[in-house]
Design a protein around this motif. Structure first.
Motif, short mmCIF file in Angstrom:
data_model
loop_
_atom_site.label_atom_id
_atom_site.label_comp_id
_atom_site.label_asym_id
_atom_site.label_seq_id
_atom_site.Cartn_x
_atom_site.Cartn_y
_atom_site.Cartn_z
N VAL A 55 0.69 -1.25 0.07
CA VAL A 55 -0.07 -0.13 0.04
C VAL A 55 0.94 1.25 0.12
O VAL A 55 1.58 1.40 0.95
CB VAL A 55 -0.90 0.03 1.23
CG1 VAL A 55 -1.85 1.29 1.30
CG2 VAL A 55 -1.77 -1.12 1.18
N ALA A 56 0.78 2.09 -1.09
CA ALA A 56 1.69 3.44 -1.19
C ALA A 56 0.53 4.43 -0.69
O ALA A 56 -0.68 4.58 -1.39
CB ALA A 56 2.02 3.63 -2.65
N VAL A 57 0.74 5.22 0.49
CA VAL A 57 -0.23 6.36 0.62
C VAL A 57 0.46 7.70 0.07
O VAL A 57 1.43 7.97 0.43
CB VAL A 57 0.05 6.31 2.37
CG1 VAL A 57 -1.03 7.55 2.72
CG2 VAL A 57 -0.70 5.12 3.04
N GLU A 58 -0.36 8.21 -0.72
CA GLU A 58 -0.02 9.44 -1.23
C GLU A 58 -1.05 10.52 -0.65
O GLU A 58 -1.18 11.75 -1.44
CB GLU A 58 0.08 9.35 -2.85
CG GLU A 58 0.91 8.30 -3.27
CD GLU A 58 1.01 8.27 -4.87
OE1 GLU A 58 0.33 9.01 -5.39
OE2 GLU A 58 1.82 7.72 -5.49
N ALA A 59 -1.85 10.08 0.15
CA ALA A 59 -2.93 11.15 0.57
C ALA A 59 -2.38 11.87 1.97
O ALA A 59 -1.99 11.29 2.95
CB ALA A 59 -4.26 10.61 0.84
N ASP A 60 -2.54 13.18 2.13
CA ASP A 60 -2.04 13.93 3.26
C ASP A 60 -3.23 14.80 3.83
O ASP A 60 -2.97 15.49 4.62
CB ASP A 60 -0.80 14.55 2.94
CG ASP A 60 -0.99 15.71 1.90
OD1 ASP A 60 -0.12 16.50 1.57
OD2 ASP A 60 -2.12 15.63 1.33
N GLY A 61 -4.44 14.65 3.31
CA GLY A 61 -5.33 15.58 3.79
C GLY A 61 -6.48 14.97 4.79
O GLY A 61 -6.17 13.70 4.78
N GLU A 62 -7.18 15.62 5.34
CA GLU A 62 -8.24 15.12 6.28
C GLU A 62 -9.54 15.18 5.64
O GLU A 62 -9.89 16.10 4.69
CB GLU A 62 -8.25 16.13 7.70
CG GLU A 62 -7.05 15.65 8.41
CD GLU A 62 -7.45 16.44 9.91
OE1 GLU A 62 -8.15 17.25 9.79
OE2 GLU A 62 -6.87 16.02 10.95
#
Length: 678
Positions: A557-564
Motif C-alpha cells: 500500500v502506497a499512501v499519497e494522501a495527506d489531507g483530512e
C-alpha cells in the motif's frame, strides 16, 4: 441728521463697547468691525468702521433676519432633541472604520432590550435584520457611501428580544469623511413603523381587492363627479384611472334623468342612505349597456366624504360567481382550517382559489397561486392529459391519483390528490384535496430496500453457500474412500471460503444506510495504519489466506494522501479494507491511496475492470475472482452512499482498477475558520 453729533443722535451708545470701538478707529487709524443692536429699530446691525479724512466712515449691514434664523435654528434644535427623547425614535452612531456602533436606550427599547445588554458593534444590528431584508439594507448603505444618495434610508424587519419581527424605518447620513473620501462616521435614527406597515398592507390588500373585482367601483363627489376609480371602471371608460378624476359620471347623470325627483341629491343630503337599481346607459366602450348599480353614502369621522358606487355590466351575463369562502363562515372555516392542501380550478386548469395550507406548503402567496395553471404546480401533469381527465368525470365524481408537486423554490414532494367535479352557481369547477405523502413514500422505499436485502441474503444462503458445502461434502467423501489426507486441505479451503462469505453477508446486513458521528479523519494515516494491520504479520503469514512460502504475492500500500476528510473512521476503514482485499483477490501487487480535489481515490495495478462491466461491479454477488464472495464492493458502495459520496470506477495509471470517491467534505483549516468568523 447732517451736522449732528453721533453721540447726541445715539446717546445709548455712550459708555458702551460701541463708543470705545468708534474712538479707537480715530485714534489708531485702523478699521473695526462689530455688531450693534438698535432698540428703536428693533434691528441687529453689523458695523464696519474705517478712518476717513476729518472723521470716520461707517458702513451698516442689517443682519436682523439672519440672527432671527440662527435663533430659530437653536430653538428648532432644542425642540428636535426633545422630540427624539420623547418620541419612539432610536439613535445610532456608527464608526465606519472600526464598525463600532453606539446605540441609545430608545434604540434598544424598540427591540425589547436594555442598552447594557447590547454589544456596541455592527453585528448587533446585522444579526437582528431579517435575512430576506439584509441585502436591500446593505445596498442602500453602499449607495449612500458611493454618493448616489444624500441620505441613507431603508425599511426592513428586525427581530425583537421575544423573537417577533418589527418593521424599522432606518434613516442616516455620513457626517465625517476621511481625506481619501471614504466614510468615517455615520449617524441615524430607527423608527418603529410596524403599525404603519400593517396599515399599508391593509390598504394594499383593499386596493388589490377593489382593483381585481369584476365590478366597477368608485367614489363620487357631491356633484356626481369621479373622485377615485378602480381599474375595471377605467377600462369601461377606456381611460387611465387618474384621468377620470373630476369627470362627470354618465351613470349618475342617467340615474338622475330617469328618476322622479332627484334621488342623488337626497342621498347626498342624507335623506336616504343608499340608492340601488338597474338602468340602461351608453358607455364609451359599449352602448345600451344594462347596468346594476349600488350607491351609498361614504361617511368618515361623522362627515360626508362622498358617495361609494358599485356597478356591474349584466348585459351579456348575470352576476359573476361569489367567492366560495364568502358564502358562509362555516365553509370558510372548513376551507382555511383544513390540514390538507385544497384548491379549486376551472375546466381549463386555472386555479381560482387555494387555502392557507396549500400556499404554505408550496411557498407562494395566495394571490400568486390564484391564476396559476394546475400543471405549474403538478410536475407530472400534462395540460392535455389533465383536461381529458377532468372532462371524463361525472358531476360529484371523485378520482384519486398520486403525483408530484413543485414548490416555489423548485423542490418537489409526492402527494395524494382527490379531485372532485362540483357545480358552483352553474359553472363546472374541480375541487382538489391534496396531502403530502413523503413519509409514506419513504417508508415504502425503506420496505422495498429491506425486501431486496432479504432477497439477497436468501439468494446467498440458498445458492452461494451451497457451492462450498458441496465441495466440502465431496472431498470428505473422497478422503474417507481413499484415505488421502490432501483432500482435508481442500476441505479446509472450502470452509475458509464459507467463513469469508458469511462474514461479508453479516457486514452487508449491518452496514445499513446510516453512519456514526462525523469527525476529521486523516486519510493517509488511516490507510497506512490499516495496511500495517491488514498486510503485516509477526508470524509472516499472509492475512488473506495465502501462504508466502508458496510464492503468492503480497499487496503493498502506497499512501499519497495527506489531507483530512469528514467521515466515520471505522466505516472508512472497512471501505479501505474491502478495496485492499479486492486488489489482492484479483492479483494486484500494489495499491495507491491518494487525494482528489473533492475527495480521494484507491487504485491498484491488477488486471482492471472492462469499461462495459464497471456498472456491474457494485452488485451484490458479482465477482471475477475464484476466491471472492462478490460482496466486498457492494459494501464499499453502501458505505460511500451512507456518507453522501459518489463512487466511480475508472482505469488506473498502471492499467488496474481505480475507485474514485467525490463529494467528500473536508474540515475547515484554522485559517479558514478565523476568516469565516471574521
Amino acid at each position: 441728521m447732517l451736522g449732528e453729533r453721533i453721540w447726541d443722535l445715539f446717546p445709548e451708545i455712550v459708555g458702551t463697547d460701541t463708543e470705545t470701538a468708534l474712538r479707537e478707529v480715530a485714534e489708531t487709524g485702523e478699521g473695526k468691525r462689530f455688531e450693534y443692536h438698535v432698540d428703536r429699530l428693533g434691528a441687529d446691525l453689523v458695523v464696519n468702521a474705517y478712518p476717513a479724512p476729518g472723521g470716520r466712515a461707517l458702513y451698516f449691514r442689517d443682519v436682523t433676519e439672519r440672527r432671527e434664523r440662527e435663533r430659530e435654528l437653536r430653538e428648532l434644535s432644542e425642540r428636535l432633541q426633545l422630540a427624539v427623547e420623547g418620541a419612539d425614535i432610536g439613535v445610532w452612531d456608527w464608526n465606519v472604520r472600526t464598525d463600532e456602533v453606539r446605540f441609545d436606550e430608545r434604540w434598544a427599547a424598540i427591540l425589547g432590550h436594555e442598552r447594557d445588554e447590547l454589544a456596541f458593534e455592527l453585528g448587533t444590528w446585522e444579526e437582528r435584520v431579517h435575512p430576506d431584508d439584509i441585502d436591500a439594507a446593505w445596498s442602500a448603505i453602499e449607495a449612500h457611501f458611493a454618493g448616489e444618495s444624500d441620505l441613507y434610508q431603508s425599511d426592513y424587519r428586525m427581530r425583537t428580544e421575544s423573537g417577533d419581527w418589527k418593521w424599522i424605518r432606518d434613516r442616516g447620513r455620513v457626517v465625517e469623511w476621511t481625506d481619501d473620501g471614504e466614510p468615517r462616521r455615520a449617524v441615524g435614527i430607527h423608527i418603529d413603523v410596524t403599525d404603519e406597515k400593517e396599515r399599508e398592507r391593509d390598504l394594499e390588500r383593499y386596493r388589490r381587492i377593489v382593483d381585481e373585482l369584476p365590478e366597477s367601483v368608485c367614489t363620487y363627489d357631491a356633484n356626481g363627479r369621479f373622485a377615485l376609480v378602480n381599474d375595471h371602471l377605467a377600462e369601461v371608460y377606456d381611460a387611465a384611472p387618474e384621468g377620470l378624476a373630476g369627470e362627470s359620471s354618465r351613470l349618475v347623470e342617467r340615474v338622475r334623468a330617469a328618476s322622479d325627483g332627484d334621488p342623488w341629491r337626497a342621498l347626498v343630503e342624507g335623506d336616504r342612505d343608499s340608492l340601488t337599481g338597474t338602468t340602461e346607459v351608453d358607455l364609451p366602450t359599449k352602448s345600451d349597456a344594462i347596468v346594476d348599480y349600488d350607491f351609498s353614502r361614504l361617511v368618515i369621522d361623522g362627515e360626508l366624504d362622498g358617495v361609494l358606487g358599485i356597478s356591474r355590466d349584466v348585459t351579456e351575463q348575470r352576476r359573476r360567481q361569489r367567492r366560495l369562502e364568502r358564502t358562509s363562515a362555516r365553509l370558510e372555516a372548513l376551507f382555511e382550517g383544513s390540514p390538507d392542501m385544497i384548491d379549486i380550478h376551472d375546466e381549463g386548469g386555472e386555479i381560482v382559489d387555494a387555502n392557507r395550507e396549500m400556499t404554505r406548503e408550496l411557498g407562494y402567496d395566495r394571490d400568486e397561486v390564484v391564476g396559476m395553471d394546475v400543471w405549474e404546480v403538478d410536475a407530472e401533469l400534462e395540460p392535455d392529459e389533465g383536461i381529458r381527465l377532468w372532462q371524463g368525470l361525472e358531476m360529484d365524481e371523485t378520482v384519486r391519483l398520486e403525483t408530484t408537486f413543485t414548490r416555489a423554490d423548485g423542490s418537489t414532494f409526492p402527494v395524494e390528490v382527490h379531485v372532485r367535479r362540483i357545480d358552483v352557481q352553474g359553472e363546472d369547477r374541480f375541487l382538489a384535496s391534496s396531502r403530502d405523502i413523503s413519509e409514506r413514500k419513504a417508508y415504502e422505499r425503506r420496505i422495498e430496500r429491506e425486501n431486496e436485502r432479504l432477497d439477497e441474503f436468501a439468494s446467498i444462503v440458498s445458492h452461494d453457500l451451497r457451492n462450498p458445502l458441496n465441495v466440502l461434502s465431496g472431498y470428505l467423501r473422497l478422503a474417507r474412500e481413499t484415505g488421502d489426507d490432501s483432500y482435508f486441505d481442500r476441505c479446509e479451503r472450502a470452509l475458509d471460503e464459507m467463513e469469508r462469505l458469511i462474514e461479508d453477508v453479516l457486514t452487508l446486513a449491518k452496514q445499513g444506510e446510516a453512519v456514526g458521528s462525523f469527525e476529521p479523519v486523516h486519510l493517509g494515516e488511516l490507510a497506512a495504519r490499516y495496511s500495517d494491520d491488514a498486510f503485516g504479520s509477526a508470524e509472516g503469514e499472509d492475512p488473506f489466506g495465502g501462504d508466502e512460502t508458496e510464492g503468492e504475492p503480497r499487496v503493498t500500500v502506497a499512501v499519497e494522501a495527506d489531507g483530512e476528510i469528514c467521515a466515520d473512521s471505522g466505516r472508512v476503514g472497512q471501505l479501505l479494507g474491502n478495496l485492499f482485499r479486492n486488489a489482492d483477490e484479483h492479483g494486484g501487487d500494489r495499491v495507491v491511496v491518494g487525494d482528489l480535489p473533492d475527495g480521494f481515490y484507491v487504485a491498484d495495478d491488477g488486471p482492471g475492470i472492462d469499461a462495459d462491466r464497471r456498472d456491474e461491479v457494485f452488485e451484490s454477488g458479482y465477482t471475477t475472482s475464484e476466491t471472492g464472495t462478490g460482496f466486498g464492493l457492494s459494501i464499499v458502495q453502501r458505505i460511500a452512499e451512507a456518507h453522501g459520496w459518489e463512487v466511480a470506477v475508472t482505469e488506473g495509471e498502471r492499467g488496474g482498477a481505480r475507485f474514485e470517491f467525490t463529494g467528500v467534505d473536508r474540515p475547515e483549516s484554522p485559517a479558514e475558520t478565523a476568516e469565516s468568523s471574521g
